[in-house]
Design a protein around this motif. Structure first.
Motif, PDB file in Angstrom:
ATOM      1  N   PHE A 193       0.792  -1.231   0.000  1.00 50.88           N
ATOM      2  CA  PHE A 193       0.000   0.000   0.000  1.00 50.88           C
ATOM      3  C   PHE A 193       0.825   1.282   0.000  1.00 50.88           C
ATOM      4  CE2 PHE A 193      -2.027  -3.309   2.699  1.00 50.88           C
ATOM      5  CZ  PHE A 193      -3.060  -3.654   1.839  1.00 50.88           C
ATOM      6  N   GLY A 194       2.137   1.156   0.048  1.00 49.54           N
ATOM      7  CA  GLY A 194       2.985   2.328   0.186  1.00 49.54           C
ATOM      8  C   GLY A 194       2.923   3.292  -0.978  1.00 49.54           C
ATOM      9  N   GLN A 195       2.629   2.795  -2.178  1.00 54.55           N
ATOM     10  CA  GLN A 195       2.605   3.652  -3.363  1.00 54.55           C
ATOM     11  C   GLN A 195       1.215   4.184  -3.685  1.00 54.55           C
ATOM     12  OE1 GLN A 195       5.600   4.466  -4.545  1.00 54.55           O
ATOM     13  NE2 GLN A 195       6.303   3.126  -2.882  1.00 54.55           N
ATOM     14  N   MET A 196       0.230   3.821  -2.898  1.00 50.53           N
ATOM     15  CA  MET A 196      -1.127   4.292  -3.153  1.00 50.53           C
ATOM     16  C   MET A 196      -1.297   5.738  -2.675  1.00 50.53           C
ATOM     17  SD  MET A 196      -3.627   1.106  -2.180  1.00 50.53           S
ATOM     18  CE  MET A 196      -5.031   2.090  -2.750  1.00 50.53           C
ATOM     19  N   PRO A 197      -2.187   6.502  -3.318  1.00 50.96           N
ATOM     20  CA  PRO A 197      -2.497   7.844  -2.802  1.00 50.96           C
ATOM     21  C   PRO A 197      -3.021   7.750  -1.377  1.00 50.96           C
ATOM     22  CG  PRO A 197      -3.384   7.549  -5.013  1.00 50.96           C
ATOM     23  CD  PRO A 197      -2.913   6.204  -4.571  1.00 50.96           C
ATOM     24  N   LYS A 198      -2.590   8.698  -0.550  1.00 49.93           N
ATOM     25  CA  LYS A 198      -2.976   8.656   0.855  1.00 49.93           C
ATOM     26  C   LYS A 198      -4.409   9.147   1.038  1.00 49.93           C
ATOM     27  CE  LYS A 198       1.743   9.356   2.539  1.00 49.93           C
ATOM     28  NZ  LYS A 198       2.635  10.194   3.374  1.00 49.93           N
TER      29      LYS A 198
END
Length: 287
Positions: free
Chosen positions: A125-130
């Motif tokens: 999930f680190g590259q997903m938009p926050k």
């Protein structure tokens, strides 16, 4: 506005030396959950002390019971307010801007070893938009990668063990989702309640565990187990993990029966008894 009535019946047999009890079974009073009526009774004459830890809205009962049978009966009618969520507008709050009372829900704890899940959380999930969509993705991943199976875990099972076993009950689903959120520096807390609308195939009504995540300066509800409808969840307590909000903590020689719980929807004048309108948020960042 959905109205729900529920009853909790607890049965114990206390040993000769007596025993001390701490119960957490009363419905929380929040900005989004009103307790319209409630009653509490015991089969023994007891000196019951109530306390509500600051900032939690948890309502604990503490007492000492004597030898013999002890029946505890609690009933409440609650009104729930539900908010529509516009997911793309709900953002994550930077750690530097979090209210002080939210900070404890960033840290690893007994059942949520978030510090050991950082690499996995970043890979997934680190590259997903926050924002809210990322939390939905975490919830969906937990739901898709675990199998809900009764009696597949116990009171000692942690998030790491659940991840390895890929099975669990609502408690385990909640611990794993909380751990993944905290691994991404997103505050998340464990919530206990009563659920309306669960699949009867799962057995009779029971205490339920779900997750609240701090986004956009408020708490939002997520149910990674997916066994109940969000608009049918009554909040009782919140904590860092299950250790903080057990419905019964007992000190002494006590035998017990499984809790008996009844819940029903009550139609009100504004519409159907239950209306599915998105996520339920339980309180704002001031609490």
């Amino acid at each position: 506005m959905p109205l729900l009535n529920f009853e909790v019946h607890l049965q114990y047999k206390v040993g000769a030396a007596g025993a001390d009890f701490i119960l957490n079974i009363e419905a929380a009073r929040t900005a989004y959950q009103s307790v319209l009526a409630e009653s509490l009774s015991f089969s023994q004459s007891l000196n019951v002390q109530r306390y509500e830890p600051s900032g939690t809205q948890n309502r604990f009962l503490r007492f000492r019971a004597g030898q013999g049978y002890l029946d505890v009966n609690y009933e409440a009618t609650v009104a729930l307010s539900h908010d529509d969520v516009a997911p793309d507008t709900v953002f994550e709050v930077p750690v530097s801007q979090l209210p002080d009372q939210v900070l404890p829900y960033l840290y690893p704890c007994r059942y949520c070893q978030s510090d050991r899940l950082t690499q996995l959380a970043m890979e997934l999930f680190g590259q997903m938009p926050k924002g809210y969509r990322r939390i939905e993705a975490i919830q969906d991943w937990v739901r898709a990668n675990l199998v809900f199976q009764m009696k597949s875990s116990n009171s000692m099972t942690s998030a790491l063990e659940t991840l390895a076993q890929r099975t669990g009950v609502c408690r385990d689903f909640a611990h794993l989702m909380i751990s993944l959120c905290r691994a991404l520096s997103i505050p998340a807390r464990y919530t206990t309640g009563i659920d309306y609308g669960a699949d009867p195939a799962l057995g009779p009504p029971d205490f339920h565990a779900y997750v609240e995540v701090y986004l956009g300066y408020r708490w939002y509800l997520f149910d990674p187990s997916g066994v109940a409808i969000k608009t049918g969840l009554i909040r009782i307590g919140t904590g860092r993990d299950a250790a903080d909000v057990s419905y019964a903590t007992i000190f002494g020689d006590v035998g017990s029966e499984p809790p008996i719980i009844y819940i029903q929807a009550i139609a009100d004048s504004t519409g159907p008894a239950l209306i599915s309108v998105g996520a339920l948020s339980t309180d704002d960042g001031r609490l």
